[in-house]
Structures are given as structure tokens and as C-alpha cells.
Design a protein around this motif. Sequence first.
Motif, short mmCIF file in Angstrom:
data_model
loop_
_atom_site.label_atom_id
_atom_site.label_comp_id
_atom_site.label_asym_id
_atom_site.label_seq_id
_atom_site.Cartn_x
_atom_site.Cartn_y
_atom_site.Cartn_z
N VAL A 134 0.86 -1.16 -0.05
CA VAL A 134 0.11 0.07 -0.18
C VAL A 134 0.89 1.20 0.07
O VAL A 134 0.43 2.18 -0.62
CB VAL A 134 -0.92 0.00 1.31
N GLY A 135 1.89 1.23 0.80
CA GLY A 135 2.86 2.46 0.65
C GLY A 135 3.49 2.64 -0.64
O GLY A 135 3.88 3.67 -0.88
N ARG A 136 3.72 1.52 -1.27
CA ARG A 136 4.50 1.64 -2.75
C ARG A 136 3.35 2.26 -3.69
O ARG A 136 3.84 3.06 -4.71
CB ARG A 136 4.95 0.54 -3.09
N LEU A 137 2.09 1.77 -3.70
CA LEU A 137 1.08 1.92 -4.54
C LEU A 137 0.41 3.29 -4.46
O LEU A 137 -0.42 3.81 -5.49
CB LEU A 137 0.16 0.96 -4.89
N TYR A 138 0.18 3.67 -3.09
CA TYR A 138 -0.66 4.61 -2.75
C TYR A 138 -0.04 6.04 -3.21
O TYR A 138 1.08 6.22 -2.92
CB TYR A 138 -0.92 4.57 -1.26
N PRO A 139 -0.77 6.94 -3.94
CA PRO A 139 -0.18 8.29 -4.54
C PRO A 139 -0.06 9.25 -3.29
O PRO A 139 -0.64 9.22 -2.41
CB PRO A 139 -1.28 8.69 -5.34
N ASP A 140 1.30 9.59 -3.23
CA ASP A 140 1.58 10.64 -2.17
C ASP A 140 0.98 12.09 -2.42
O ASP A 140 0.76 12.31 -3.66
CB ASP A 140 3.18 10.70 -2.13
N LYS A 141 1.01 12.57 -1.35
CA LYS A 141 0.52 14.29 -1.52
C LYS A 141 1.75 14.98 -1.96
O LYS A 141 2.93 14.68 -1.67
CB LYS A 141 0.18 14.55 -0.30
N PRO A 142 1.37 15.75 -2.69
CA PRO A 142 2.55 16.72 -3.31
C PRO A 142 3.33 17.41 -2.44
O PRO A 142 2.66 17.93 -1.30
CB PRO A 142 1.93 17.75 -4.60
N SER A 143 4.75 17.50 -2.32
CA SER A 143 5.38 18.08 -1.26
C SER A 143 5.30 19.41 -1.26
O SER A 143 5.41 20.16 -0.12
CB SER A 143 6.87 17.68 -1.61
N PHE A 144 4.75 20.18 -2.49
CA PHE A 144 4.62 21.47 -2.56
C PHE A 144 3.39 21.81 -3.22
O PHE A 144 3.25 21.36 -4.40
CB PHE A 144 6.08 22.17 -3.34
N PRO A 145 2.64 22.62 -2.68
CA PRO A 145 1.14 23.05 -3.23
C PRO A 145 1.54 23.76 -4.35
O PRO A 145 2.25 24.50 -4.76
CB PRO A 145 0.30 23.66 -2.25
N ARG A 146 0.57 23.56 -5.36
CA ARG A 146 0.37 24.15 -6.59
C ARG A 146 -0.03 25.58 -6.25
O ARG A 146 -0.83 25.96 -5.73
CB ARG A 146 -0.39 23.66 -7.59
N GLU A 147 0.33 26.65 -7.45
CA GLU A 147 0.02 27.88 -7.26
C GLU A 147 -0.90 28.25 -8.66
O GLU A 147 -0.70 27.57 -9.57
CB GLU A 147 0.94 29.07 -7.39
N PHE A 148 -1.84 29.18 -8.29
CA PHE A 148 -2.80 29.21 -9.52
C PHE A 148 -2.87 30.66 -9.62
O PHE A 148 -2.95 31.43 -8.72
CB PHE A 148 -4.25 28.85 -9.02
N GLU A 149 -3.11 30.98 -10.85
CA GLU A 149 -3.15 32.69 -11.46
C GLU A 149 -4.34 33.04 -10.61
O GLU A 149 -5.51 32.60 -10.97
CB GLU A 149 -3.18 32.77 -12.74
N GLY A 150 -4.50 34.16 -9.70
CA GLY A 150 -5.49 34.79 -9.25
C GLY A 150 -6.19 33.90 -8.09
O GLY A 150 -7.23 34.31 -7.25
N GLY A 151 -5.55 32.91 -7.73
CA GLY A 151 -5.86 31.92 -6.56
C GLY A 151 -7.20 31.19 -6.86
O GLY A 151 -7.93 30.85 -5.78
N LEU A 152 -7.41 31.16 -7.88
CA LEU A 152 -8.77 30.54 -8.47
C LEU A 152 -9.86 30.99 -7.53
O LEU A 152 -11.03 30.55 -7.02
CB LEU A 152 -8.78 28.97 -8.13
N GLU A 153 -9.77 32.48 -7.50
CA GLU A 153 -11.09 33.26 -6.76
C GLU A 153 -12.25 33.03 -7.48
O GLU A 153 -13.32 32.58 -6.80
CB GLU A 153 -10.72 34.76 -6.79
N ARG A 154 -12.29 33.06 -8.69
CA ARG A 154 -13.74 32.90 -9.28
C ARG A 154 -14.15 31.49 -9.37
O ARG A 154 -15.42 31.46 -9.23
CB ARG A 154 -13.70 33.28 -10.79
N GLU A 155 -13.28 30.45 -9.53
CA GLU A 155 -13.67 29.00 -9.46
C GLU A 155 -14.13 28.58 -7.96
O GLU A 155 -14.75 27.91 -7.77
CB GLU A 155 -12.58 28.09 -9.97
N LEU A 156 -13.56 29.36 -6.91
CA LEU A 156 -13.92 28.93 -5.56
C LEU A 156 -14.99 29.76 -4.99
O LEU A 156 -14.97 29.63 -3.93
CB LEU A 156 -12.65 28.73 -4.93
N GLY A 157 -15.76 30.46 -5.80
CA GLY A 157 -16.78 31.13 -4.99
C GLY A 157 -16.67 32.65 -5.18
O GLY A 157 -17.81 33.40 -4.80
N GLY A 158 -15.75 33.18 -5.74
CA GLY A 158 -15.98 34.82 -5.64
C GLY A 158 -14.81 35.32 -4.80
O GLY A 158 -14.27 34.92 -4.04
N PRO A 159 -15.32 36.83 -4.81
CA PRO A 159 -14.33 37.72 -3.90
C PRO A 159 -14.60 37.51 -2.58
O PRO A 159 -13.55 37.60 -1.77
CB PRO A 159 -14.57 39.09 -4.42
#
Length: 181
Positions: A134-159
Motif C-alpha cells: 500500500v505504501g508503494r502503490l498509494y499516491p503521495d501528497k505533493p510536497s509543495f502545493p500548486r500555485e494558481f493565477e488569481g488563486g482560483l478566486e472565481r472558481e472557488l466562489g468569488g471575491p
Amino acid sequence: MLPQRIVRASALRSASLAARRLPIIQQRTFIPPQINDPSIIDQKYPDWQPLTDEEDPDMNGGYINPPRVKRQFRDPHGDWWDKQERRNYGEPVHEDNDILGIFSPYEYTWISPGKGLLQVGAFVATVVGICWVVGRLYPDKPSFPREFEGGLERELGGPGALRARAPGDPEPYQVEEIEED
């Protein structure tokens, strides 16, 4: 005054009669001489004779123990007088009957100790192997979170919504050094 004396006298008289009645009751009690006679008691229950170490090596009063066989190993389908305890009427009881009886802890004889250790080892190896797979096949969490232009403000509910990480935001999980001027 006279009634008080009468009451006191009757109380004293009844107490003295009660004290006299007790021996009368004891005298009238019938205990047959077969039970109460001291010569018969000495004949039935003679004094205990101490035995030497040669006569009594187990120091159990000369009691001859039957063979040390646990009751669970006796034939369960035999014609026993006591079917549950697997013993016959009048059969002598071993002095360790509390250990050898049917209600003592059960002895597990169908698996040898070596085979039992092998089975426990196989279980532990299986659990460790599953954890490793399970440790070999289970996907790991990315070590560094991704960055999004504008912080996905519109996609996540607005201002007014809580925004995701945008370029220029401080590094996550990092303590910023505060520069003092």
C-alpha cells in the motif's frame, strides 16, 4: 408503689424461670450414645499417627493418588457415573483435582508450539507486506502545493470566499522571518 413492686417482682420471677428453663431443655434433649459417648468417638476417630518420610513421601497423609491424567483427555463417550466430570462413583480423586478437573483451563493440543510460531510469523509478515505494498502503490501528497493565477478566486466562489494560493503569497508551512528595523 405497690404496682411497681409487683411489676418488678414478676419481671425478676420470669427472668429466673427463663434461667432455670435452659438447663431443663438441655437435659431433655436426646442425643443417642452412638453419637455422644466418648468411648465410641475415640473408637470411630482414633488419634492421628504421624508417618515417617519413608511411609509418606508426598506428605499427604498416606493418600494414594491416582495417575495424573487431565479429565479432558478421558473418553467423553465412556460410561461415566458423572458424565460432566468424567469420573465414576467412588473413584479416588487426585489431590490436584482443581488443576486436572474438566473445569480447569483447556489444554490446546492440536497445534505444536513450532507450528503456532510459524502461523503467527506468517500473519505478521502478511500484515507488514500489505503495508509495504500500500505504501508503494498509494499516491503521495505533493510536497509543495500548486500555485494558481488569481488563486482560483472565481472558481472557488468569488471575491468573498477563502482563496487558494496565489503567486506572491507567502510560502506555506514556513515561518517568515520578521525583520526588525
